[in-house]
Design a protein around this motif. Structure first.
Motif, PDB file in Angstrom:
ATOM      1  N   GLY A  16     -24.825 -19.638  -4.448  1.00 24.35           N
ATOM      2  CA  GLY A  16     -23.684 -19.288  -4.522  1.00 24.35           C
ATOM      3  C   GLY A  16     -23.077 -19.580  -5.903  1.00 24.35           C
ATOM      4  O   GLY A  16     -22.344 -18.873  -6.677  1.00 24.35           O
ATOM      5  N   VAL A  17     -23.760 -20.876  -6.071  1.00 20.84           N
ATOM      6  CA  VAL A  17     -23.331 -21.318  -7.774  1.00 20.84           C
ATOM      7  C   VAL A  17     -24.154 -20.189  -8.727  1.00 20.84           C
ATOM      8  O   VAL A  17     -23.601 -19.755  -9.716  1.00 20.84           O
ATOM      9  N   LEU A  18     -25.392 -19.933  -8.420  1.00 26.40           N
ATOM     10  CA  LEU A  18     -25.962 -19.087  -9.220  1.00 26.40           C
ATOM     11  C   LEU A  18     -25.352 -17.715  -9.269  1.00 26.40           C
ATOM     12  O   LEU A  18     -25.203 -17.044 -10.363  1.00 26.40           O
ATOM     13  N   LEU A  19     -25.000 -16.827  -8.145  1.00 27.35           N
ATOM     14  CA  LEU A  19     -24.228 -15.735  -8.311  1.00 27.35           C
ATOM     15  C   LEU A  19     -22.852 -15.840  -9.052  1.00 27.35           C
ATOM     16  O   LEU A  19     -22.457 -14.967  -9.759  1.00 27.35           O
ATOM     17  N   ALA A  20     -22.094 -17.025  -9.143  1.00 28.07           N
ATOM     18  CA  ALA A  20     -21.206 -17.251  -9.576  1.00 28.07           C
ATOM     19  C   ALA A  20     -21.175 -16.977 -11.232  1.00 28.07           C
ATOM     20  O   ALA A  20     -20.623 -16.607 -11.964  1.00 28.07           O
ATOM     21  N   GLY A  21     -22.305 -17.600 -11.479  1.00 20.80           N
ATOM     22  CA  GLY A  21     -22.654 -17.533 -13.152  1.00 20.80           C
ATOM     23  C   GLY A  21     -23.438 -16.222 -13.454  1.00 20.80           C
ATOM     24  O   GLY A  21     -23.018 -15.746 -14.459  1.00 20.80           O
ATOM     25  N   VAL A  22     -23.794 -15.430 -12.300  1.00 20.16           N
ATOM     26  CA  VAL A  22     -24.330 -14.187 -12.619  1.00 20.16           C
ATOM     27  C   VAL A  22     -23.034 -13.288 -12.763  1.00 20.16           C
ATOM     28  O   VAL A  22     -22.792 -12.368 -13.692  1.00 20.16           O
ATOM     29  N   ALA A  23     -21.903 -13.547 -11.982  1.00 18.58           N
ATOM     30  CA  ALA A  23     -20.505 -12.596 -12.077  1.00 18.58           C
ATOM     31  C   ALA A  23     -20.151 -12.898 -13.488  1.00 18.58           C
ATOM     32  O   ALA A  23     -19.514 -11.963 -13.909  1.00 18.58           O
ATOM     33  N   LEU A  24     -19.955 -14.076 -13.839  1.00 15.69           N
ATOM     34  CA  LEU A  24     -19.372 -14.467 -15.171  1.00 15.69           C
ATOM     35  C   LEU A  24     -20.208 -13.884 -16.246  1.00 15.69           C
ATOM     36  O   LEU A  24     -19.753 -13.081 -17.219  1.00 15.69           O
ATOM     37  N   ALA A  25     -21.524 -13.801 -16.077  1.00 14.67           N
ATOM     38  CA  ALA A  25     -22.335 -13.337 -17.192  1.00 14.67           C
ATOM     39  C   ALA A  25     -22.450 -11.918 -17.432  1.00 14.67           C
ATOM     40  O   ALA A  25     -22.539 -11.238 -18.559  1.00 14.67           O
ATOM     41  N   GLY A  26     -22.322 -11.223 -16.254  1.00 14.96           N
ATOM     42  CA  GLY A  26     -22.036  -9.842 -16.426  1.00 14.96           C
ATOM     43  C   GLY A  26     -20.525  -9.165 -16.950  1.00 14.96           C
ATOM     44  O   GLY A  26     -20.947  -8.237 -17.703  1.00 14.96           O
ATOM     45  N   GLY A  27     -19.888  -9.908 -17.173  1.00 17.44           N
ATOM     46  CA  GLY A  27     -18.605  -9.953 -17.911  1.00 17.44           C
ATOM     47  C   GLY A  27     -17.726  -8.452 -17.174  1.00 17.44           C
ATOM     48  O   GLY A  27     -16.842  -8.242 -17.923  1.00 17.44           O
ATOM     49  N   SER A  28     -18.031  -7.915 -16.085  1.00 15.23           N
ATOM     50  CA  SER A  28     -17.238  -6.847 -15.914  1.00 15.23           C
ATOM     51  C   SER A  28     -16.901  -7.000 -14.144  1.00 15.23           C
ATOM     52  O   SER A  28     -17.505  -7.666 -13.593  1.00 15.23           O
ATOM     53  N   ALA A  56     -17.653  -4.889 -12.048  1.00 15.14           N
ATOM     54  CA  ALA A  56     -18.484  -4.253 -11.239  1.00 15.14           C
ATOM     55  C   ALA A  56     -19.580  -5.433 -10.870  1.00 15.14           C
ATOM     56  O   ALA A  56     -19.822  -5.625  -9.619  1.00 15.14           O
ATOM     57  N   TRP A  57     -19.800  -6.213 -11.817  1.00 14.00           N
ATOM     58  CA  TRP A  57     -20.932  -7.304 -11.727  1.00 14.00           C
ATOM     59  C   TRP A  57     -20.469  -8.346 -10.763  1.00 14.00           C
ATOM     60  O   TRP A  57     -20.982  -8.987  -9.808  1.00 14.00           O
ATOM     61  N   ALA A  58     -19.218  -8.692 -10.954  1.00 18.81           N
ATOM     62  CA  ALA A  58     -18.371  -9.540  -9.969  1.00 18.81           C
ATOM     63  C   ALA A  58     -18.433  -8.970  -8.549  1.00 18.81           C
ATOM     64  O   ALA A  58     -18.655 -10.038  -7.549  1.00 18.81           O
ATOM     65  N   LEU A  59     -18.195  -7.831  -8.628  1.00 20.10           N
ATOM     66  CA  LEU A  59     -18.027  -7.216  -6.833  1.00 20.10           C
ATOM     67  C   LEU A  59     -19.596  -7.383  -6.414  1.00 20.10           C
ATOM     68  O   LEU A  59     -19.652  -7.647  -5.282  1.00 20.10           O
ATOM     69  N   ARG A  60     -20.617  -7.031  -7.293  1.00 16.57           N
ATOM     70  CA  ARG A  60     -21.939  -7.009  -6.788  1.00 16.57           C
ATOM     71  C   ARG A  60     -22.400  -8.305  -6.307  1.00 16.57           C
ATOM     72  O   ARG A  60     -22.902  -8.640  -5.168  1.00 16.57           O
ATOM     73  N   ALA A  61     -22.078  -9.480  -7.452  1.00 12.42           N
ATOM     74  CA  ALA A  61     -22.425 -10.803  -7.052  1.00 12.42           C
ATOM     75  C   ALA A  61     -21.704 -11.147  -5.651  1.00 12.42           C
ATOM     76  O   ALA A  61     -22.265 -11.734  -4.638  1.00 12.42           O
ATOM     77  N   LEU A  62     -20.458 -10.998  -5.413  1.00 17.88           N
ATOM     78  CA  LEU A  62     -19.678 -11.253  -4.268  1.00 17.88           C
ATOM     79  C   LEU A  62     -20.282 -10.595  -3.137  1.00 17.88           C
ATOM     80  O   LEU A  62     -20.352 -11.229  -1.913  1.00 17.88           O
TER      81      LEU A  62
END
Length: 118
Positions: free
Chosen positions: A42-54, A56-62
């Motif tokens: 969960g913490v790793l995916l939150a970082g990925v969502a923030l690093a993606g910057g869009s 689309a990345w946030a929805l994928r991580a979610l």
């Protein structure tokens, strides 16, 4: 911030892996893998969502996190059932030692009653 979350997630995954390697029985190892692993991912995916910057990345991580939340408890339950099945049911005679003849005499007040067992 995103990099810090991803590093924290990776550190938590290492701790979960150490728990899997170090804990004594299957149920404890399963607990370490599912609980710490879920938090770490969960913490790793939150970082990925923030690093993606869009978005689309946030929805994928979610989506990945929701899939993990839906499947990890089911997998943990299946693993726990398999571990319990593997251990088998305890035999009733395994826990209690069988009495000797001397024990029967003492319980019935026979000739050995009152004497310590040999």
């Amino acid at each position: 911030m995103a990099e810090a979350l991803m590093l924290l997630g990776m550190g938590l995954l290492v701790i979960a892996a150490l728990g899997v390697l170090r804990l004594p029985d299957a149920l404890s190892r399963q607990h370490a893998a599912t609980k710490a692993g879920t938090l770490a991912l969960g913490v790793l995916l939150a970082g990925v969502a923030l690093a993606g910057g869009s978005l689309a990345w946030a929805l994928r991580a979610l989506g990945i996190f929701v899939a993990l939340l839906a499947t990890l408890p089911i997998a943990a339950h299946a693993l726990a059932q398999a571990a319990l099945r593997e251990q088998g049911e305890p035999r009733p005679d395994a826990a209690m030692p069988q009495p000797d003849e001397d024990d029967d005499d003492q319980a019935a007040g026979g000739e050995n009653a009152g004497r310590p067992p040999a």
